[in-house]
Design a protein around this motif. Structure first.
Motif, PDB file in Angstrom:
ATOM      1  N   GLY B  93       1.036  -1.113   0.329  1.00  0.00           N
ATOM      2  CA  GLY B  93      -0.056   0.267  -0.305  1.00  0.00           C
ATOM      3  C   GLY B  93       1.191   1.162   0.199  1.00  0.00           C
ATOM      4  N   TYR B  94       2.018   0.664   0.772  1.00  0.00           N
ATOM      5  CA  TYR B  94       2.798   2.200   0.030  1.00  0.00           C
ATOM      6  C   TYR B  94       3.554   2.084  -1.137  1.00  0.00           C
ATOM      7  CZ  TYR B  94       6.871   5.459   2.706  1.00  0.00           C
ATOM      8  OH  TYR B  94       7.453   6.516   2.340  1.00  0.00           O
ATOM      9  N   PHE B  95       4.209   1.114  -1.256  1.00  0.00           N
ATOM     10  CA  PHE B  95       5.510   1.407  -3.130  1.00  0.00           C
ATOM     11  C   PHE B  95       4.952   0.930  -3.699  1.00  0.00           C
ATOM     12  CE2 PHE B  95       8.713  -0.033   1.361  1.00  0.00           C
ATOM     13  CZ  PHE B  95       9.388   1.120   1.303  1.00  0.00           C
ATOM     14  N   LEU B 110       3.252   5.286  -3.674  1.00  0.00           N
ATOM     15  CA  LEU B 110       2.275   5.082  -3.927  1.00  0.00           C
ATOM     16  C   LEU B 110       0.975   6.491  -3.956  1.00  0.00           C
ATOM     17  CD1 LEU B 110       1.231   2.987  -6.060  1.00  0.00           C
ATOM     18  CD2 LEU B 110       0.135   2.335  -4.156  1.00  0.00           C
ATOM     19  N   CYS B 111       1.668   6.565  -2.796  1.00  0.00           N
ATOM     20  CA  CYS B 111       0.914   7.086  -2.340  1.00  0.00           C
ATOM     21  C   CYS B 111       0.863   9.133  -3.517  1.00  0.00           C
ATOM     22  CB  CYS B 111       0.457   7.895  -0.805  1.00  0.00           C
ATOM     23  SG  CYS B 111      -0.905   9.464  -1.010  1.00  0.00           S
ATOM     24  N   PRO B 112       0.084   9.963  -3.978  1.00  0.00           N
ATOM     25  CA  PRO B 112       0.200  10.931  -5.447  1.00  0.00           C
ATOM     26  C   PRO B 112       0.785  12.255  -3.623  1.00  0.00           C
ATOM     27  CG  PRO B 112      -1.951  10.512  -4.980  1.00  0.00           C
ATOM     28  CD  PRO B 112      -1.174   9.151  -4.172  1.00  0.00           C
ATOM     29  N   THR B 113       0.439  12.065  -2.855  1.00  0.00           N
ATOM     30  CA  THR B 113      -0.128  13.412  -1.730  1.00  0.00           C
ATOM     31  C   THR B 113       1.787  13.032  -0.830  1.00  0.00           C
ATOM     32  OG1 THR B 113      -1.557  13.088  -0.559  1.00  0.00           O
ATOM     33  CG2 THR B 113      -2.203  14.254  -2.130  1.00  0.00           C
ATOM     34  N   GLY B 114       2.218  11.708  -0.800  1.00  0.00           N
ATOM     35  CA  GLY B 114       3.102  10.985   0.400  1.00  0.00           C
ATOM     36  C   GLY B 114       3.023  11.174   1.380  1.00  0.00           C
ATOM     37  N   ALA B 115       1.097  10.997   1.536  1.00  0.00           N
ATOM     38  CA  ALA B 115       0.134  10.901   3.367  1.00  0.00           C
ATOM     39  C   ALA B 115       0.672  10.044   3.684  1.00  0.00           C
ATOM     40  CB  ALA B 115      -1.340  11.305   2.897  1.00  0.00           C
ATOM     41  N   GLY B 139      -6.924   6.587  -2.862  1.00  0.00           N
ATOM     42  CA  GLY B 139      -7.993   4.717  -3.051  1.00  0.00           C
ATOM     43  C   GLY B 139      -6.560   4.253  -3.186  1.00  0.00           C
ATOM     44  N   LYS B 140      -4.886   4.478  -3.816  1.00  0.00           N
ATOM     45  CA  LYS B 140      -4.270   4.392  -4.460  1.00  0.00           C
ATOM     46  C   LYS B 140      -4.611   2.919  -3.491  1.00  0.00           C
ATOM     47  CE  LYS B 140      -3.244   6.654  -8.461  1.00  0.00           C
ATOM     48  NZ  LYS B 140      -3.175   7.922  -8.110  1.00  0.00           N
ATOM     49  N   CYS B 141      -3.692   3.037  -1.908  1.00  0.00           N
ATOM     50  CA  CYS B 141      -3.068   2.520  -1.012  1.00  0.00           C
ATOM     51  C   CYS B 141      -3.882   1.297  -0.423  1.00  0.00           C
ATOM     52  CB  CYS B 141      -3.481   3.401   0.458  1.00  0.00           C
ATOM     53  SG  CYS B 141      -3.996   3.994   0.755  1.00  0.00           S
ATOM     54  N   VAL B 142      -4.812   2.078  -0.735  1.00  0.00           N
ATOM     55  CA  VAL B 142      -6.119   1.136  -0.686  1.00  0.00           C
ATOM     56  C   VAL B 142      -6.313  -0.232  -1.545  1.00  0.00           C
ATOM     57  CG1 VAL B 142      -8.664   0.548   0.224  1.00  0.00           C
ATOM     58  CG2 VAL B 142      -7.844   2.659   0.339  1.00  0.00           C
ATOM     59  N   LYS B 143      -5.985   0.020  -2.812  1.00  0.00           N
ATOM     60  CA  LYS B 143      -5.982  -0.496  -3.712  1.00  0.00           C
ATOM     61  C   LYS B 143      -4.667  -1.921  -3.377  1.00  0.00           C
ATOM     62  CE  LYS B 143      -7.767  -0.452  -8.027  1.00  0.00           C
ATOM     63  NZ  LYS B 143      -8.114   0.541  -9.665  1.00  0.00           N
TER      64      LYS B 143
END
Ligand code: SF4
Ligand code: SF4
Ligand code: SF4
Lengths: 447, 194
Positions: B93-95, B110-115, B139-143
């Motif tokens: 979910g992170y990478f 993965l997160c577009p905003t580095g959240a 939801g990118k990380c969720v996926k």
């Protein structure tokens, strides 16, 4: 010096890419491994047992609370107060200024401060959904928002529209140069709210959509954010509203339909003149919403007989008319039913399964991931479609009835001796008061 | 002249009383009907309001949550159920699917905003914490977490931000019908058991 550092950098870069390639390869193999060994279950399973830490406390997932109920009751109290004040200002005080200022307050409070949601217009759908869907119960505040303006209208006329409804208020402030809409057009356009209301009821009752909220043109302004399309639509309404007084209220508002009917039976209502009408005609064109009706001329006898015949024909045709439009409603019900997500999903899945369509959609993919049998989905959609067939019939019948009654109404000649407001369409805004000379006498006396 | 006038006055009065009579009747029945509706509804109604929430077991993390909310930055955010997390070193979910390196470099995330903040706990475990103000609910990380991890990351409507629209704009756009109204008493549908 510079050269050297650059060289160093490039060497570092070379090195790091080598490492990267290596890492990439390992991570890729891990991915393949994961893919092969673990089945791709959509919602995650415990693939890696959560570790037990000795000296590390797990953070807790925060759950910020929704806005307190207290505010909602405050809203109801504000609504009640505003309704009372509006009725007092319009009927008793007969003060356009007061009504206008209260309208500004409502625009600021219910509109911009409370972001225009929940409103009485949209609450209609909650009520309908609660009546038809046993799984949904309407919150008390929403019921209050729906009921209170209706009750007040039943006694005082549409004072809600005059100064409480934020949608009305925002249109009221821009109505600067209202022109008169030709009477035939006005009559025709005034049918739209009935269609809108019955569509909203149909979609709410079937749990398909809340179209009143979806297409509320001003809520995007109140929230000061929203989709571009809705902002443009709202801007258009306001622009038109400069020249056509309150276009949404008159030609679309579904709640206005109910207020209109209820207001016809109101116990008290604003009047143009505080005393006897002296037929000076000064108020004739003062209403920007076309709600002032002139005295009727005496009709000739033979005209009257003809009118009666016409009326009899119309009334006897009414059932036929209703049946016809009800049949039309049933005809379009398949199209209407597609508004419901389950029906459109079932149709999509069916098209995919029978090979009529190649590509899938997010919705159909989501459905397949749940592993639910398609049969179940089809059955659910079929029940919904049946409801829509019935609902479509009712929808058509209602519109037929409304149009029929409209025609009948147009051919009935009511006797009117004075200039009067149309109790149904008058918004009790009080603009006409100051046009009446009797009003000026009253004001002079009271001051 | 005088009689004519009094005649019309009389007529006027007649019309008025007739209309009043009808009006009274209609008003009475309207009141009854409204009373009926209120009675029917309030017998089943709840004092508590409802709020919107995402059923995390239905959500497919399609990305609509980030774009359809009426708010500028969506009220939907990713939340982390830490008790379900595997504290993986290679968090999917992170990478990025093929990270250049397993570090906190932005290009690997993965997160577009580095959240998501990645912190070392003990070998080989890492903790992942959502920096909510940065999260946009895409939801990118969720996926990623659902596909290869434990699914401990999931989307929820954050009620400190949500306006509780009568008709949630995301619910209308959600392809998996994951949105539903829940009681304001229990405004979250968190994954896992507590
Ligand atoms: S007609 Fe509808 S929108 Fe206009 S003021 Fe009345 S309730 Fe509000
Ligand atoms: S729209 Fe629905 S499926 Fe898509 S991310 Fe939001 S909740 Fe999940
Ligand atoms: S209810 Fe409104 S504010 Fe809340 S998530 Fe849905 S669209 Fe956004």
């Amino acid at each position: 010096m510079l050269w050297k550092s650059l060289e160093g950098k490039s060497q570092l870069l070379l090195f790091s890419t080598r490492v990267n390639r290596h890492l990439r390869f390992t991570s890729f193999t891990i991915f393949i491994f994961v893919l092969l060994v673990l089945p791709d279950v959509a919602f995650g399973v415990e693939r890696f047992p959560p570790p037990q830490f000795d000296d590390h406390e797990l953070p807790v997932t925060t759950v910020p609370e929704p806005r307190r109920d207290l505010y909602e009751y405050l809203d109801v109290a504000a609504l009640l107060a505003a309704l009372s004040l509006a009725s007092y200002l319009a009927l008793k005080k007969r003060s356009r200024r007061g009504v206008f200022l209260l309208g500004i307050f409502s625009l600021l409070y219910f509109g911009f401060w409370r972001k225009g949601c929940v409103c009485s217009i949209g609450a209609t759908q909650n009520i309908v959904l609660a009546l038809f869907e046993s799984g949904y119960t309407a919150p008390i505040t929403v019921i209050a928002f729906f009921i209170l303006p209706l009750i007040f209208t039943l006694f005082f006329g549409r004072t809600f529209c005059a100064a409480v409804c934020p949608l009305g208020a925002i249109q009221d402030v821009v109505a600067i140069r209202p022109i008169k809409v030709p009477s035939w057009l006005e009559h025709a356009l005034r049918l739209l709210p009935y269609i809108y209301l019955s569509a909203a009821v149909l979609f709410a009752a079937t749990g398909s959509a809340f179209i009143i909220c979806e297409y509320d043109p001003f809520v995007a302004f109140f929230r000061r954010s929203g989709s571009l399309n809705m902002l443009i639509l709202g801007a258009c309404f306001l622009l038109v509203g400069v020249f056509v007084g309150r276009p949404y209220c008159r030609f679309l508002c579904p709640y206005g339909v109910m207020l209109n009917l209820v207001s016809k039976a109101s116990k008290w209502h604003v009047t143009i003149t505080p005393g006897e009408c002296i037929q000076c005609r000064l108020c004739e064109d003062s209403c920007p919403f076309g709600s002032i009706e002139r005295p009727t001329q005496e009709l000739r006898i033979h005209n009257r007989a003809e009118g009666k015949k016409m009326l009899a024909i119309l009334i006897s045709l009414l059932p036929l008319f209703i049946a016809l439009s009800s049949w039309l409603g049933v005809l379009i019900s398949p199209a209407l039913s597609r508004v419901h997500a389950t029906v459109s999903l079932a149709e999509r899945v069916w098209l995919e399964d029978t090979g009529k369509i190649e590509e899938t959609t997010d919705a159909s993919e989501a459905f397949r991931r749940t592993g639910r049998p398609t049969e179940e989905l089809y059955n659910e959609a079929l029940t919904l479609k049946k409801r829509f067939t019935f609902g479509g019939g009712m929808f058509g019948a209602f519109i037929g009835l409304v149009i029929g009654i409209k025609l009948i109404n147009l051919s009935i000649r009511r006797r009117r001796m004075d200039y009067e407001v149309n109790r149904g369409t008058c918004l009790s805004c009080g603009r006409c008061f100051s046009y009446c000379p009797i009003e000026h006498v009253r004001l002079k006396k009271s001051s | 002249m005088c009689t004519i006038k009094s005649n019309t006055m009389q007529e006027k009065r007649n019309i008025i009383t007739r209309r009043d009579f009808i009006r009274n009747g209609v008003r009475g029945s309207c009141l009854l009907a409204l009373g009926g509706v209120v009675g029917l509804l309030s017998s089943r109604s709840r004092a508590n309001n409802t709020v919107w929430q995402i059923d995390p077991y239905r959500c497919i993390a399609c990305g609509n949550c980030a774009t359809y909310c009426v708010l500028e930055v969506s009220a939907v955010k990713c939340v982390h159920k830490f008790a379900m997390c595997g504290y993986c070193k290679l968090c999917t979910g992170y990478f990025e699917p093929q990270p250049n390196a397993l570090n906190t470099g932005a290009e690997n995330q993965l997160c577009p905003t580095g959240a998501i903040k990645r912190g070392f706990v003990e070998d080989p475990y890492y903790e992942y914490i959502i920096d909510e103000p940065l999260c946009i609910g895409c939801g990118k990380c969720v996926k990623g977490c659902n596909a290869f991890g434990n699914g401990s990351l999931f989307l929820q409507v954050r009620h400190d931000r949500c306006l509780n629209c009568n008709n949630c704009a995301i619910a209308t756009a959600c392809p998996s019908q994951a949105f539903r109204r829940v009681s304001a008493d229990q405004p979250y549908l968190l994954k896992g058991k507590d």
